[in-house]
Design an enzyme around this catalytic site. Sequence first.
Site, short mmCIF file in Angstrom:
data_model
loop_
_atom_site.label_atom_id
_atom_site.label_comp_id
_atom_site.label_asym_id
_atom_site.label_seq_id
_atom_site.Cartn_x
_atom_site.Cartn_y
_atom_site.Cartn_z
N ARG A 90 21.10 -2.97 -7.10
CA ARG A 90 20.71 -1.54 -7.55
C ARG A 90 20.79 -1.54 -9.16
NH1 ARG A 90 23.89 2.07 -8.35
NH2 ARG A 90 25.17 1.99 -6.45
N LYS A 241 -1.20 -0.36 -5.70
CA LYS A 241 -2.77 -0.37 -5.82
C LYS A 241 -3.22 -2.07 -6.47
CE LYS A 241 -2.81 3.96 -4.82
NZ LYS A 241 -1.67 4.54 -4.84
C1 LIG Z 1 -3.24 8.07 -9.08
C2 LIG Z 1 -2.35 7.89 -8.55
N1 LIG Z 1 -1.25 7.93 -9.04
C3 LIG Z 1 0.12 7.80 -8.44
C4 LIG Z 1 0.03 7.64 -6.76
C5 LIG Z 1 1.35 7.26 -6.17
O1 LIG Z 1 1.52 5.97 -5.91
P1 LIG Z 1 2.45 5.32 -4.43
O2 LIG Z 1 1.56 5.56 -3.34
O3 LIG Z 1 2.76 3.89 -4.77
O4 LIG Z 1 3.58 6.31 -4.54
C6 LIG Z 1 -0.96 7.26 -6.33
C7 LIG Z 1 -1.31 7.14 -4.89
O5 LIG Z 1 -0.42 7.13 -3.90
C8 LIG Z 1 -2.42 7.37 -7.09
O6 LIG Z 1 -3.56 7.49 -6.46
N1 LIG Z 2 -0.23 10.72 3.28
C1 LIG Z 2 0.07 10.34 1.93
C2 LIG Z 2 -1.38 10.18 1.44
C3 LIG Z 2 -1.38 9.04 0.45
S1 LIG Z 2 -2.73 8.73 -0.54
C4 LIG Z 2 -2.57 7.37 -1.53
C5 LIG Z 2 -3.56 7.24 -2.91
N2 LIG Z 2 -2.74 7.72 -3.87
C6 LIG Z 2 -4.93 7.78 -2.63
O1 LIG Z 2 -5.25 8.53 -3.55
O2 LIG Z 2 -5.72 7.29 -1.73
C7 LIG Z 2 0.87 11.13 0.95
O3 LIG Z 2 0.92 12.37 1.71
O4 LIG Z 2 1.24 11.19 0.01
#
Ligand SMILES: Cc1ncc(COP(=O)(O)O)c(C=O)c1O
Ligand SMILES: N[C@@H](CCSC[C@H](N)C(=O)O)C(=O)O
Length: 460
Positions: A90, A241
């Site tokens: 951790r 991503k």
């Molecule tokens: C622009 C952006 N920032 C942050 C996140 C959060 O990332 P994560 O899904 O890895 O928590 C997302 C999508 O989930 C995103 O589209």
């Molecule tokens: N059910 C999820 C949706 C995740 S969206 C993931 C990504 N950032 C996108 O823009 O497609 C939630 O509630 O967070």
Amino acid sequence: MSGSPALEISKGKPNGVGNVFTTKDIDGHDLPPSPAPSTPRNGRKYNLMTELVYTEGNDQYNASSVPIYQSATFKQPSASGGAQEYDYTRSGNPTRTHLERHLAKIMNANRALVVSSGMGCLDVITRLLRPGDEVVTGDDLYGGTNRLLKYLSTHGGIIVHHVDTTNPESVRDVINSKTTMVLLETPTNPLIKIVDIPTIASIAHQTNPSAVVAVDNTMLSPLLQNPLDLGADIVYESGTKYLSGHHDLMAGVIAVNEPALSERLYFTINASGCGLSPFDSWLLLRGVKTLGVRMEKQQANAQRIAEFLESHGFKVRYPGLKSHPQYDLHWSMARGAGAVLSFETGDINVSERIVESARLWAISVSFGCVNSLISMPCRMSHASIDEKTRRERQMPEDIIRLCVGIEDAEDLIDDLSRALVQAGAVNIAPDGFTALGSSQVVGESSESGAGSNAAPTPSE
Ligand SMILES: Cc1ncc(COP(=O)(O)O)c(C=O)c1O
Ligand SMILES: N[C@@H](CCSC[C@H](N)C(=O)O)C(=O)O
């Protein structure tokens, strides 16, 4: 690595804290503080495409791939404590440290910290806030970011101002001495609006020198944009991503230059236990190495698709198109347009039919994957923003987001063409097709898009 003549390690604390290298290489080049062991031994700074793939280890067997230290604990030579770098995963783990040093190099940062998701990054960053603090942020934000900020304003005593960050003056209007954080996304998700990081960072720092400017760089990745070089104090990205690229892990990375700030962020990561696991750290390190080739192909495909849709009369949002209202601003900050675009049809039902008619394009949230994805943000990724707020922020309910992968561009365009026809989204004429409601004359569409401009016959 400590034996390298080119680089000297500064005295660090356990777990890699403060273990950054001096900035000069053997030839006296003023390098960004370099996170060995992923820096070539000669200390030279190579082009990003080279640095992305170059890693070096100090494993006793000279393993070419950094080992996964799948261990929660590390035995200590004595009971006195504090003598060795790792005691508990951790707090720190060699695989994670290696990834963090590699990412710091790629992100032009002094220090990178990796956590279990992109939202984990924002959770760690927003723990810098105290009740009564004010945050200025955009009116087009990823749904999860909006949700966490709403939670903090409802339960954490934080005042959140959502303004149109495409206009720096709207930021200036609300910023004040209580503004401790400015949180930006550019391009925004899903409206692909561009935000002027240098101007807003300077407004924020002038108004309150201790305000932290944090930028979510997920849409572009460090290959295409480096917010720390544009005046930001913190950059973070969802590693789920582009950084990983295959939708097989969740991760987040936070990068900073200021050592005191990095210590505060590290404290929260250790205290709350959200550091990335050894296996996911290894997977992310593997993914980062192909970021360059993936993004180049994804972006080239996205440009073709954006031009194809625009040439057929759709309203397309993509910073690679000259028609983007902030084209020049985008290219003043970024080295590419990325691979996420959105377009509108004018009708939610038509949009839904397009999405459901696509075959190659998977109906899925997220982006940055090698596979192409199609989605309706208002119902999927941004559904956590309530309908009234979406309306107030002028999010078109019919908007379709395309997250372009590395497939053959012709195949992607053929599949999209077929979906558009099958969904009844276009007027078909013998010499081509145009979006319903478009003023464009049928047949005038450019050759830049589809393999052919002839109306495709719905094959299914
Ligand atoms: C622009 C952006 N920032 C942050 C996140 C959060 O990332 P994560 O899904 O890895 O928590 C997302 C999508 O989930 C995103 O589209
Ligand atoms: N059910 C999820 C949706 C995740 S969206 C993931 C990504 N950032 C996108 O823009 O497609 C939630 O509630 O967070």
